[in-house]
Design an enzyme around this catalytic site. Sequence first.
Site, mmCIF file in Angstrom:
data_model
loop_
_atom_site.group_PDB
_atom_site.id
_atom_site.type_symbol
_atom_site.label_atom_id
_atom_site.label_comp_id
_atom_site.label_asym_id
_atom_site.label_seq_id
_atom_site.Cartn_x
_atom_site.Cartn_y
_atom_site.Cartn_z
ATOM 1 C CG ASP A 181 -7.561 4.970 -0.810
ATOM 2 O OD1 ASP A 181 -7.086 3.580 -0.114
ATOM 3 O OD2 ASP A 181 -6.067 5.334 -1.098
ATOM 4 C CD GLU A 239 -1.339 3.962 -7.739
ATOM 5 O OE1 GLU A 239 -1.055 4.868 -7.949
ATOM 6 O OE2 GLU A 239 -1.516 3.856 -6.375
HETATM 7 C C1 2M8 Z 1 -3.604 4.043 -1.775
HETATM 8 O O1 2M8 Z 1 -3.398 4.945 -0.610
HETATM 9 C C2 2M8 Z 1 -2.880 6.577 -0.344
HETATM 10 C C3 2M8 Z 1 -3.810 6.381 0.702
HETATM 11 O O2 2M8 Z 1 -3.325 5.644 1.864
HETATM 12 C C4 2M8 Z 1 -2.978 7.337 -1.224
HETATM 13 O O3 2M8 Z 1 -4.128 7.464 -1.889
HETATM 14 O O4 2M8 Z 1 -2.759 8.359 -0.958
HETATM 15 C C5 2M8 Z 1 -4.339 2.870 -1.911
HETATM 16 O O5 2M8 Z 1 -4.265 2.875 -3.137
HETATM 17 C C6 2M8 Z 1 -3.550 2.028 -0.646
HETATM 18 O O6 2M8 Z 1 -4.363 0.839 -1.196
HETATM 19 C C7 2M8 Z 1 -2.000 1.919 -0.409
HETATM 20 O O7 2M8 Z 1 -1.661 1.453 -0.481
HETATM 21 C C8 2M8 Z 1 -1.360 3.340 -0.758
HETATM 22 C C9 2M8 Z 1 0.399 3.687 -1.182
HETATM 23 O O8 2M8 Z 1 0.070 2.323 -2.406
HETATM 24 O O9 2M8 Z 1 -1.740 4.104 -1.786
#
Ligand code: 2M8
Length: 498
Positions: free
Chosen positions: A235, A467
């Site tokens: 992101d 994470e």
């Molecule tokens: C993160 O992205 C989401 C938006 O899609 C967020 O920050 O709310 C990123 O690390 C993405 O790569 C990942 O798929 C998602 C859910 O783990 O979180």
Amino acid sequence: MSHAAKRVRATGSSEPVDVPEHLGEADAETWRGAAAILSANWTGTHTVPSRTLYPHQWSWDAGFISIGLAHVAPDRAWRDLRSLFAAQWPDGRVPHIVFDPGVTERDYFPGPTFWTGGGPPGRGGVTHDGDLPAASGVPASGGLPIPNGRAASGEIGTSGNGAGPARLSSGIVQPPVHAVGAWEVYRRAPDEAATAELRWLYPRLVAQQEYLATARDVGGAGLAAIVHPWESGLDNSPCWDEALGAVPVAAEVLRRYARRDNQVVSSDHRPTDDDYARYLTIALSYRDGGYRDADLAVRHPFLVECPGFNALRGAAELALARIAEVVGADPAPHRDRAAAITRQLVDRLFVPATGMFHALDVRTGRHSPARCVNGLLPLVLPGLPAAQVASLVAVLESARFGVDSMPVPSYDRSAVDFDPFRYWRGPVWFNINWLLRSGLRTHGRDGLADRLRSALLDLARNSGYYEYFHPDSGAGIGSPAFSWTAALTLDLLAEPMG
Ligand code: 2M8
């Protein structure tokens, strides 16, 4: 299972789990811990990335999660993938989030109301019933989402996957890692039931690839452009900074919409408010254009060719070639497409001066100067020329990214704005390292691949299934009990060390 002929049954988590025989007691405990996280994050229809931070189903997370579930609950791996693909749009796109109707808007932002514009299902966001998308490459309805769209190709789609009521989704995508996931699940237990799953998935995976190869070829050179940093999965990576710089920070969007992520984890570990405001502006632009892809070049504020995203498109084609052989389709076009993507990546995104791949801003024609870990991901492509392989390995071994006791960070350690805490701007991520390790093995760099595996497993053993991780101390950051970290730990442990 490929890794253990005989297995011992063990309890110690919420449900009994088989542990591979080659694991000693400490690693058996690590295995049980990882399996327990996947159980706890299973909702009955799909696996959430994290109960606290991400309470819906995410696209590329599902691909990685399936690779871990293959070892402990293959049936759930297939159900997870089905749950995601039941939400595929008629034009072939697989949404980056499929919303769980049982979760409230308060529990995640941006939720369904943001993506649908608050209107009824189908205006922007879309409901789904699992029918086969129009896999022709011609987006149905000119790319506009069709609520409960019906199959145009004649193959029977069932009404959903038995996963419950129709669900809303976002309208952007994420890297297509699902064919690789499906192949990994299949190859560990290639029975009739698994073959039937591949038959269901194959046309859907093809439609997903077709969408990216056509509607998203904004630059016209064969590489897919992402329309939002979230589509990359990385992101707030510095490789979007230049392109994002052209998007104004509209303070009122953050007044209109309240973030939730930085109420759950420290705001120092997440994207800044300025970045978040831009993310919302870009998403609103795409949404308000009806999620259409026609004429993006003249109206959309963010269009970037990401080396990681496109490398994973290529890897998906190679997995599809294998799947095609199982389901009786022709594998040759998939291999051809993988070769073409590899060539286009080298021609367009490889920068000899840095020896690695860089994101390309389609609007300006400029490469991002930032050296980010997605610029190493083309290593997953077996057809990458030897010169590029050698160059990427040299970068990987250099002080910028070097694997030592720590796995590979998400950004160049020597960059002045390297930030060991802030999400994709420095910390170590399991999914990227798993891919790099697989790429290193593909190119016969087994020594480095083994070091990476050991470093990853040490992180999981010592810090748990976070994470992301501090790239020096290894401390866990972000959400604890994170699904893809647990899933890929299982996959690494499953392999006896050679
Ligand atoms: C993160 O992205 C989401 C938006 O899609 C967020 O920050 O709310 C990123 O690390 C993405 O790569 C990942 O798929 C998602 C859910 O783990 O979180």
